[in-house]
Scaffold this motif. Structure first.
Motif, short mmCIF file in Angstrom:
data_model
loop_
_atom_site.label_atom_id
_atom_site.label_comp_id
_atom_site.label_asym_id
_atom_site.label_seq_id
_atom_site.Cartn_x
_atom_site.Cartn_y
_atom_site.Cartn_z
N ASP A 200 15.61 5.01 31.75
CA ASP A 200 15.04 5.63 32.95
C ASP A 200 16.13 5.92 33.98
OD1 ASP A 200 12.46 5.63 31.96
OD2 ASP A 200 11.90 3.74 32.92
N HIS A 201 17.07 5.01 34.14
CA HIS A 201 18.16 5.25 35.09
C HIS A 201 18.98 6.46 34.69
CE1 HIS A 201 22.44 4.78 36.28
NE2 HIS A 201 21.88 4.64 37.47
N ALA A 202 19.38 6.51 33.42
CA ALA A 202 20.20 7.63 32.95
C ALA A 202 19.47 8.95 33.12
CB ALA A 202 20.58 7.41 31.49
N LYS A 203 18.20 8.96 32.77
CA LYS A 203 17.44 10.22 32.85
C LYS A 203 17.17 10.63 34.29
CE LYS A 203 14.47 8.63 29.78
NZ LYS A 203 13.31 8.52 28.86
N ALA A 204 17.07 9.66 35.20
CA ALA A 204 16.91 10.01 36.61
C ALA A 204 18.17 10.67 37.15
CB ALA A 204 16.57 8.75 37.42
N VAL A 205 19.34 10.14 36.76
CA VAL A 205 20.60 10.76 37.18
C VAL A 205 20.72 12.17 36.60
CG1 VAL A 205 23.12 10.58 37.10
CG2 VAL A 205 21.73 8.53 37.45
N MET A 206 20.38 12.31 35.33
CA MET A 206 20.40 13.64 34.70
C MET A 206 19.49 14.61 35.45
SD MET A 206 20.13 12.30 30.74
CE MET A 206 19.58 13.88 30.10
N GLN A 207 18.32 14.13 35.82
CA GLN A 207 17.33 14.98 36.47
C GLN A 207 17.82 15.49 37.83
OE1 GLN A 207 13.51 13.03 36.88
NE2 GLN A 207 12.47 14.93 36.36
N VAL A 208 18.42 14.59 38.60
CA VAL A 208 18.93 14.99 39.90
C VAL A 208 20.13 15.94 39.74
CG1 VAL A 208 20.02 14.16 42.01
CG2 VAL A 208 18.10 12.91 41.03
N ALA A 209 21.00 15.66 38.77
CA ALA A 209 22.17 16.50 38.56
C ALA A 209 21.78 17.92 38.13
CB ALA A 209 23.08 15.88 37.50
N ALA A 210 20.72 18.04 37.35
CA ALA A 210 20.31 19.35 36.82
C ALA A 210 19.40 20.12 37.76
CB ALA A 210 19.62 19.16 35.47
N ALA A 211 18.82 19.46 38.74
CA ALA A 211 17.83 20.11 39.59
C ALA A 211 18.40 21.35 40.26
CB ALA A 211 17.33 19.13 40.65
N GLY A 212 17.72 22.47 40.08
CA GLY A 212 18.11 23.71 40.72
C GLY A 212 19.21 24.48 40.03
N THR A 213 19.84 23.88 39.01
CA THR A 213 20.98 24.53 38.35
C THR A 213 20.56 25.47 37.23
OG1 THR A 213 21.23 22.77 36.70
CG2 THR A 213 22.39 22.49 38.80
N GLY A 214 19.30 25.38 36.79
CA GLY A 214 18.87 26.15 35.63
C GLY A 214 19.13 25.43 34.32
N VAL A 215 19.78 24.25 34.38
CA VAL A 215 20.00 23.43 33.18
C VAL A 215 18.73 22.63 32.89
CG1 VAL A 215 21.36 21.55 32.19
CG2 VAL A 215 22.47 23.30 33.60
N ARG A 216 18.26 22.68 31.66
CA ARG A 216 17.00 22.04 31.31
C ARG A 216 17.21 20.67 30.69
NH1 ARG A 216 14.10 27.60 29.12
NH2 ARG A 216 13.41 28.30 31.19
N LEU A 217 16.15 19.88 30.72
CA LEU A 217 16.22 18.50 30.28
C LEU A 217 15.42 18.27 29.02
CD1 LEU A 217 15.56 16.90 33.78
CD2 LEU A 217 17.79 17.12 32.66
N SER A 218 15.91 17.37 28.19
CA SER A 218 15.18 16.95 27.00
C SER A 218 15.31 15.44 26.86
CB SER A 218 15.71 17.62 25.74
OG SER A 218 15.06 17.12 24.59
N ASP A 219 14.17 14.80 26.60
CA ASP A 219 14.20 13.37 26.30
C ASP A 219 14.66 13.17 24.87
OD1 ASP A 219 13.89 10.63 26.69
OD2 ASP A 219 11.94 10.86 27.66
N GLY A 220 14.79 11.93 24.47
CA GLY A 220 15.31 11.62 23.15
C GLY A 220 14.24 11.49 22.09
N ALA A 221 14.52 10.64 21.11
CA ALA A 221 13.67 10.51 19.93
C ALA A 221 13.15 9.09 19.79
CB ALA A 221 14.46 10.88 18.67
N SER A 222 12.12 8.95 18.99
CA SER A 222 11.64 7.65 18.55
C SER A 222 11.81 7.56 17.05
CB SER A 222 10.16 7.46 18.91
OG SER A 222 9.65 6.29 18.31
N ILE A 223 12.44 6.48 16.60
CA ILE A 223 12.63 6.31 15.16
C ILE A 223 11.56 5.38 14.56
CG2 ILE A 223 15.07 6.84 15.21
CD1 ILE A 223 15.63 3.84 15.14
N ILE A 224 10.54 5.09 15.36
CA ILE A 224 9.38 4.38 14.81
C ILE A 224 8.44 5.46 14.26
CG2 ILE A 224 7.45 2.82 15.31
CD1 ILE A 224 9.11 1.68 17.59
#
Length: 536
Positions: free
Chosen positions: A389-413
């Motif tokens: 959650d911490h890493a993704k929150a930093v990613m989200q703030v860094a990408a906001a407004g830049t046009g760079v899109r976000l993707s979450d990861g995977a589950s191997i279950i």
């Protein structure tokens, strides 16, 4: 320094010297009048020269808020200076009068009428000049979203296993799981934790999606999914995979979005990764163009300089392959702590976006590598862990407004094994997908065909659950028929419109539903969602 001002100033001095040599025969009154005229001319010339010099000062804060040569703006300075002028043997000097200065001639013009300048306009102009470079940087760094479709997932498969029939195979396998474990509204509602009525709406949409477009985005993996092999083996896999992908494109069997992930730019794998990237791109180019929807993923980034190197490689491949500038864009895979926080304490991911110079299309979170690097025990590694959650929150703030899109990861279950294990795997995946959507991550990874069931079911339910309320609010904002008063601000209206557009793009909503509920066409929604503010 202006030559006119300098000439005016020196002529005043010369006049003074000439007058002084013949002033002995002049009476006291004439000398007094002459002194006043000389003071006016000297003061005017000096301050005209000074305003031009200050106007060209490098710092906007040191400039007079007026144009060169302006006389009116210096009146306060003249008046206060003159009133404090020292006395001489000829008696006290008369303060410089505003009227005299305003009507005094200059070297440029003999006109006695000078228009007054609005101080507020001068202030506004000065502030505009001091912030123009900031405005330009904001427009470049924060252009906003492109408004194009974003896939709801990315599916990863080892590159050497790809063939044109992969999407169809995944779709059929996912449909079998759907029929066996979520084939009724009751069963689906239990899996995705949704009301029965909502599950009834979603079920036929999921079934149709699996038949029509089971995979939206496919990545052929030459990194972890491929492993370390000989150069000959990897080169052969590049040749075969690129040929199969081109055949799928020609036959209309390729997903809408596709590409490759190659090995990282860390020292042990760098050369091999660049060779695979270059070979695959070269084989995909036709008539100086890459196929629509093609992208690549740069994994395990640990330094901003690696992104700079990626930009250099892209530029080289474009030049050597006859591609247009900017044709190659890439995703940055955030799966190391160093890509979030640099050793100097700065947010590395924000700098990575900046140095990518518009080529970074997305940030993809790598749950397991990142969690392991943070020392999280294997049993607790998950997209829902606090370090994630911490890493993704930093990613989200860094990408906001830049046009760079976000993707979450995977589950191997994966939903595999006994019936109970399959149901557990489906529910687990459904919870993670919904959690990501609630946090503004509208894309994630799917690693197994059965995960398509919950990916689409949860995504469709997410948009349909909130559609009615969003439609009412956007209708009220635009003053649609029967709409009440709106309390939403423009930023909220843009978010509402973008939410509905995403639902349309992924197939959760239909155009007729949207237009009927909002009274708005798709074009109108686009204009609201992507209206550029001053920031953009």
């Amino acid at each position: 320094m202006s030559s006119n001002c300098l000439n005016n100033f020196t002529s005043t001095i010369a006049c003074h010297l000439r007058t002084g040599s013949s002033s002995r025969s002049t009476d006291s009154s004439s000398r007094k009048n002459l002194g006043k005229q000389l003071l006016d001319r000297m003061a005017l010339s000096f301050f005209t020269l000074t305003t031009e010099k200050l106007h060209r000062a490098p710092s906007p804060m040191k400039r007079f808020p007026c144009s060169p040569g302006s006389r009116i703006q210096i009146l306060p300075y003249l008046s206060s200076t003159a009133s404090r002028a020292p006395t001489s043997h000829t008696g006290p000097r008369e303060p410089i009068r505003k009227k005299r200065i305003m009507n005094a001639p200059t070297a440029r013009s003999s006109s006695v009428a000078v228009a007054a300048v609005d101080p507020m306009e001068n202030l506004l102009d000065s502030i505009d000049r001091s912030l123009w470079h900031v405005d330009a940087r904001l427009r470049t760094s924060y252009p906003g979203d492109r408004g194009t479709r974003q896939p709801v997932h990315t599916c990863y498969i080892p590159a050497d296993t790809y063939h044109p029939g992969i999407p169809g195979e995944w779709g059929r396998e996912a449909t079998e799981v759907l029929d066996s474990f979520a084939g009724t509204a009751d069963a689906l509602a239990s899996i995705i934790n949704a009301p029965l009525e909502l599950a009834s709406e979603v079920l036929p949409l999921v079934r149709a999606k699996l038949a029509r477009e089971p995979i939206e985005d496919l990545r052929l993996d030459f990194e972890d999914g491929f492993g370390s092999r000989s150069d000959d083996a990897e080169n052969a896999a590049v040749e075969e995979a690129s040929a199969s992908l081109k055949a799928a494109i020609e036959e209309g069997e390729a997903p809408t979005f596709f590409g490759i992930r190659f090995k990282s730019f860390e020292e042990p794998t760098r050369r091999r990764g660049i060779q695979t990237f270059a070979r695959f791109v070269g084989l995909m180019v036709t008539d100086g163009r890459l196929p629509e929807g093609f992208t690549v993923t740069l994994p395990k980034v640990t330094a901003v300089e690696q992104v700079e190197a990626m930009v250099a490689v892209c530029e080289h491949l474009e030049n050597s392959g006859g591609l247009s500038r900017g044709a190659l864009r890439f995703e940055i895979q955030v799966e190391t702590p160093q890509s979030i926080l640099s050793s100097d304490g700065t947010a590395a991911v924000a700098r990575m976006i900046a140095v990518a110079s518009g080529r970074c299309s997305g940030l993809h979170y790598g749950a397991y590598d990142y969690s392991a690097a943070c020392g999280i025990a294997a049993e607790h590694q998950s997209m829902a862990h606090p370090v994630a959650d911490h890493a993704k929150a930093v990613m989200q703030v860094a990408a906001a407004g830049t046009g760079v899109r976000l993707s979450d990861g995977a589950s191997i279950i994966f939903p595999v094994g006994s019936d109970d294990e399959i149901r557990f795997g489906l529910r687990h995946h459904a919870q993670l997908v919904e959690r990501s959507l609630h946090r503004g991550y509208y894309q994630g990874w799917d690693m197994h065909p059965a995960q398509l069931v919950t990916r689409y079911a949860v995504t469709f339910a997410f948009y349909r659950r909130s559609f009615a309320a969003a439609a009412r609010r956007i209708a009220a904002y635009t003053g649609g028929p029967g709409a009440g008063a709106s309390t939403d601000e423009p930023a909220t209206a843009r978010a509402l419109a973008w939410f509905i557009i995403r639902g349309l793009q992924c197939g959760a909503l239909s155009e007729s539903e949207v237009e009927g509920a909002t009274g708005l066409s798709g074009e109108t929604l686009d204009s609201i969602a992507f209206e550029r503010t001053n920031l953009h």
